[in-house]
Design a protein around this motif. Structure first.
Motif, PDB file in Angstrom:
ATOM      1  N   LEU A   2       0.840  -1.186   0.000  1.00  0.00           N
ATOM      2  CA  LEU A   2       0.000   0.000   0.000  1.00  0.00           C
ATOM      3  C   LEU A   2       0.888   1.255   0.000  1.00  0.00           C
ATOM      4  O   LEU A   2       0.666   2.202  -0.740  1.00  0.00           O
ATOM      5  CB  LEU A   2      -0.863  -0.035   1.270  1.00  0.00           C
ATOM      6  N   ASP A   3       1.934   1.215   0.830  1.00  0.00           N
ATOM      7  CA  ASP A   3       2.811   2.377   0.958  1.00  0.00           C
ATOM      8  C   ASP A   3       4.272   1.915   1.006  1.00  0.00           C
ATOM      9  O   ASP A   3       4.804   1.680   2.093  1.00  0.00           O
ATOM     10  CB  ASP A   3       2.432   3.139   2.247  1.00  0.00           C
ATOM     11  N   PRO A   4       4.901   1.778  -0.174  1.00  0.00           N
ATOM     12  CA  PRO A   4       6.266   1.236  -0.212  1.00  0.00           C
ATOM     13  C   PRO A   4       7.263   2.084   0.581  1.00  0.00           C
ATOM     14  O   PRO A   4       8.276   1.570   1.045  1.00  0.00           O
ATOM     15  CB  PRO A   4       6.624   1.231  -1.697  1.00  0.00           C
ATOM     16  N   ALA A   5       6.963   3.366   0.803  1.00  0.00           N
ATOM     17  CA  ALA A   5       7.913   4.238   1.499  1.00  0.00           C
ATOM     18  C   ALA A   5       8.167   3.772   2.931  1.00  0.00           C
ATOM     19  O   ALA A   5       9.243   3.978   3.493  1.00  0.00           O
ATOM     20  CB  ALA A   5       7.393   5.669   1.507  1.00  0.00           C
ATOM     21  N   VAL A   6       7.163   3.131   3.500  1.00  0.00           N
ATOM     22  CA  VAL A   6       7.293   2.706   4.886  1.00  0.00           C
ATOM     23  C   VAL A   6       8.445   1.697   5.049  1.00  0.00           C
ATOM     24  O   VAL A   6       9.127   1.659   6.070  1.00  0.00           O
ATOM     25  CB  VAL A   6       5.923   2.157   5.394  1.00  0.00           C
ATOM     26  N   VAL A   7       8.693   0.936   3.987  1.00  0.00           N
ATOM     27  CA  VAL A   7       9.752  -0.071   4.053  1.00  0.00           C
ATOM     28  C   VAL A   7      11.121   0.592   4.189  1.00  0.00           C
ATOM     29  O   VAL A   7      11.965   0.146   4.966  1.00  0.00           O
ATOM     30  CB  VAL A   7       9.710  -0.990   2.814  1.00  0.00           C
ATOM     31  N   ASP A   8      11.318   1.698   3.450  1.00  0.00           N
ATOM     32  CA  ASP A   8      12.610   2.396   3.529  1.00  0.00           C
ATOM     33  C   ASP A   8      12.850   2.935   4.930  1.00  0.00           C
ATOM     34  O   ASP A   8      13.943   2.848   5.466  1.00  0.00           O
ATOM     35  CB  ASP A   8      12.645   3.556   2.511  1.00  0.00           C
ATOM     36  N   GLU A   9      11.779   3.442   5.507  1.00  0.00           N
ATOM     37  CA  GLU A   9      11.910   3.983   6.860  1.00  0.00           C
ATOM     38  C   GLU A   9      12.268   2.851   7.842  1.00  0.00           C
ATOM     39  O   GLU A   9      13.162   2.993   8.681  1.00  0.00           O
ATOM     40  CB  GLU A   9      10.585   4.643   7.272  1.00  0.00           C
ATOM     41  N   ILE A  10      11.600   1.707   7.711  1.00  0.00           N
ATOM     42  CA  ILE A  10      11.862   0.587   8.632  1.00  0.00           C
ATOM     43  C   ILE A  10      13.288   0.080   8.437  1.00  0.00           C
ATOM     44  O   ILE A  10      14.005  -0.189   9.404  1.00  0.00           O
ATOM     45  CB  ILE A  10      10.832  -0.551   8.421  1.00  0.00           C
ATOM     46  N   LYS A  11      13.679  -0.015   7.156  1.00  0.00           N
ATOM     47  CA  LYS A  11      15.044  -0.473   6.853  1.00  0.00           C
ATOM     48  C   LYS A  11      16.079   0.442   7.510  1.00  0.00           C
ATOM     49  O   LYS A  11      17.042  -0.021   8.137  1.00  0.00           O
ATOM     50  CB  LYS A  11      15.269  -0.448   5.332  1.00  0.00           C
ATOM     51  N   ALA A  12      15.836   1.739   7.381  1.00  0.00           N
ATOM     52  CA  ALA A  12      16.795   2.714   7.913  1.00  0.00           C
ATOM     53  C   ALA A  12      16.891   2.643   9.437  1.00  0.00           C
ATOM     54  O   ALA A  12      17.945   2.881  10.025  1.00  0.00           O
ATOM     55  CB  ALA A  12      16.392   4.118   7.474  1.00  0.00           C
ATOM     56  N   GLY A  13      15.791   2.282  10.076  1.00  0.00           N
ATOM     57  CA  GLY A  13      15.800   2.280  11.542  1.00  0.00           C
ATOM     58  C   GLY A  13      16.073   0.917  12.158  1.00  0.00           C
ATOM     59  O   GLY A  13      15.964   0.747  13.375  1.00  0.00           O
TER      60      GLY A  13
END
Ligand code: PRX
Length: 633
Positions: A620-631
């Motif tokens: 639904l929101d691929p951007a959330v994955v980048d944030e999780i990866k970064a943290g």
């Protein structure tokens, strides 16, 4: 019951597949029955309905106690090593154990217990725990043992599900330097449990407790009453082979633990047979299983299996690392232990203390080693083999489950050629098969698949308490006509089996099964948490660690405090064993358009492998994955 060569093993396995009923009938002939069966087996995996030794009558305690008295009454049945090594150990011979079981069975009867009642047992690892278990079995009451590390809420859930009417507990228990106030935890649980009419409390830790008038009684006072009645013998209750023996709760992929039900006849035959055969137990050997009786390993291979075979079983109250990490080896030396059965987590943890703690310990009594509960990595296997077994002790890596009752895939000590990391081959009577996602059999060797069992064995679960449909759904509905284990498995070029881990949402933390949904439910109870997702990640000691992704916009101020609060909440709701090792606060979870959390992605991030997260296009929101990866932690 023991096969003595690899050829004999192969022959026994072949016979068990071609003529299963004859095979098990012969094995069952080694046990004492009050009446023999009318039919060896009736089954149908669709319902499911599995009945072994139908029409037979028995009592498992007659097999575990009475039948040994004449010839082996003076043989030690239980050796008990206390938490504190300066406290005296205890030895109970078969006669003494028999007498104590009869005595406590009479205590139970005096307190209103009868056949078919459900009795919850929440006790430390003291001989009275085994006595309580056997006393229930003697009078036909169904025990539901709850591991001493579970919280009040978990106990309450289990008591309510089984509608128990009696609890047997102790004032407190010792674990290393810690004291666990068992009775106080029970008191908290019982606020929610009106079905409980009686609580029998053993004195162990002398922790102050509150005793509720009309409900709570002391174990010792009740025993005195039986003594003044002249300590009458307690005749066994005659049980049908398919009567329930016990309920043991275990986690699955949904939030609610299920009460796995085992029955008297098949379970007795299966645990006795597998114990005797896999460990090649010889009379006089001292056998030490380091598990807790609160888990299936303790039920099957501290209590019922060894005792039905007249073995000497060693019970240890404490923990492997106190007063120091040489404790197991001290115990081996002190009692000249011949067979040591433990878990990969314990092995890895003790390994990490280096060789100094083993130096100077006389481990020469050991002849056989065993491992259970989780996949054993090669490094730990070799350490166990070389440092503990000195290269002379076969290692039996036993694969099985709460639901299977006893060992399924395992070497037979000294008979089956072993391979590090492999549970090797199915025991006689066990028919494993690997299937693909669609349930199609994967034949041949050098293949991976989902592990199923295609034919019943006497020790298998019969139902999940109070909810037969759940049993069907969980184990018999995924693939038609097969029992599904939930494990992934490799069958190598030699036809040897290696368990690769759970393929469902169940974690295996230190050899304990923990449902991710259960942990999520607990985390979500915290007031600032909106939602969470829990996955496993590789952990050097525990095998798997618990990684929680938590959406907690309301967390105010110090993140560290919220983290601690969440951990405390999980401890309160489930127990310390389910505490997350890592908590990552995130603003959202990766979800499909239909709202399903994509755990595959979270698992990869938790494992630290973010190079290829697979297809994320349905997110639904691929951007959330980048944030999780970064943290990621
Ligand atoms: O994943 C398998 C793992 O433990 C699960 C069963 O857990 P439980 O019912 O708590 O029983 C533990 C003690 C029998 C299995 O589905 N497991 C158990 N033994 C092994 C194992 N994984 C690999 N190798 C084993 N020897």
């Amino acid at each position: 019951m023991q096969v003595k060569s690899f050829e004999e093993y192969k022959e026994a396995w072949r016979k068990s597949v071609e003529q299963p009923e004859q095979f098990w009938e012969e094995i069952a002939g080694n046990f004492q029955w009050r009446k023999k069966w009318d039919k060896v087996l009736e089954w149908n995996f669709k319902e499911p309905r599995v009945e072994w030794f139908k029409g037979a009558k028995l009592n498992i305690t007659e097999n575990c106690l009475d039948r040994h008295l004449e010839k082996n009454g003076d043989v030690p049945a239980i050796i008990w090593e206390p938490n504190d090594p300066t406290e005296d150990h205890r030895v109970l011979t078969y006669r003494q154990l028999h007498d104590k079981v009869c005595q406590f069975a009479n205590v139970l009867k005096n307190n209103g217990a009868k056949k078919g009642d459900r009795i919850c047992i929440y006790m430390p690892m003291v001989p009275e725990l085994a006595i309580a278990v056997l006393a229930c079995a003697r009078i036909g009451a169904i025990h539901s043992v709850v591991f001493g590390g579970f919280s009040a809420q978990s106990i309450a859930d289990r008591i309510k599900d089984a509608e128990c009417n009696i609890v047997i507990t102790a004032d407190g228990s010792f674990r290393g330097t810690k004291e666990v106030p068992l009775k106080s935890v029970i008191d908290d649980a019982l606020v929610q449990c009106p079905s409980i009419k009686r609580v029998i409390v053993l004195t162990r830790s002398h922790t102050p407790v509150s005793m509720i008038k009309g409900r709570d009684v002391w174990w010792e006072d009740e025993v005195k009453k039986v003594e003044t009645q002249g300590n009458p013998e307690c005749p066994v209750e005659e049980m049908d082979a398919e009567d329930m023996l016990f309920i043991l709760y275990t986690s699955g992929s949904t939030g609610k633990p299920k009460g796995v039900v085992h029955t008297c006849g098949g379970y007795m035959v299966y645990t006795g047979y597998t114990f005797s055969n896999a460990f090649q137990y010889k009379p006089g050997e001292v056998y030490f299983c380091t598990a807790d009786i609160g888990w299936i390993t303790g039920h099957s291979y501290i209590v019922y299996g060894p005792l039905s075979q007249g073995a000497t079983t060693l019970m240890f109250e404490g923990i492997p690392t106190w007063p120091n990490a040489g404790r197991f080896w001290d115990i081996v030396e002190k009692y000249k232990v011949n067979i040591l059965y433990t878990a990969p987590t314990a092995i890895r943890s003790l390994m990490s203390f280096g060789d100094d703690v083993i130096a100077g310990k006389d481990l020469s009594s050991l002849t056989k080693l065993g491992s259970v509960g989780e996949p054993i990595n090669e490094e730990a296997w070799h350490w166990f083999d070389e440092k503990i077994g000195h290269g002379n002790c076969p290692i039996v890596d036993t694969w099985w489950q709460t639901e299977t009752g006893g060992f399924m895939i395992s070497p037979i000590a000294g008979v089956t050629p072993t391979k590090p990391g492999y549970a090797t081959l199915p025991l006689p009577g066990v028919q494993p098969i690997l299937v693909d996602e669609n349930g199609k059999e994967i034949e041949g060797n050098g293949v991976n698949g989902n592990l199923c069992i295609k034919f019943p064995w006497p020790g298998m679960l019969r139902t999940t308490y109070g909810d037969h449909e759940r049993c069907r759904q969980t184990y018999f509905a995924t693939y038609e006509n097969l029992y599904f284990t939930g494990d992934g498995c490799l069958r190598d070029e030699d036809g040897y089996y290696r368990i690769t881990g759970r393929v469902d949402d169940v974690l295996n933390v230190s050899g304990h099964r923990i449902g991710t949904a259960e942990v999520e439910n607990a985390i979500n109870m915290h007031s600032t948490v909106v939602e969470s997702a829990v996955v496993g990640y590789p952990h050097d000691i525990k095998g798997q660690g618990v990684y929680a992704f938590v959406v907690s916009p309301g967390k105010h101020g110090d993140e560290e405090i919220t983290r601690k609060d969440i951990i405390m909440t999980v401890s309160r709701i489930i127990g310390p064993i389910a505490k997350p090792d890592k908590i990552q606060f995130v603003s959202g979870l990766p979800k499909t358009r239909s709202g399903k959390i994509m755990r595959r992605i979270l698992r990869k991030i938790a494992e630290g492998d973010t190079s290829n997260l697979g297809d994320t296009s349905t997110l639904l929101d691929p951007a959330v994955v980048d944030e999780i990866k970064a943290g990621a932690l």
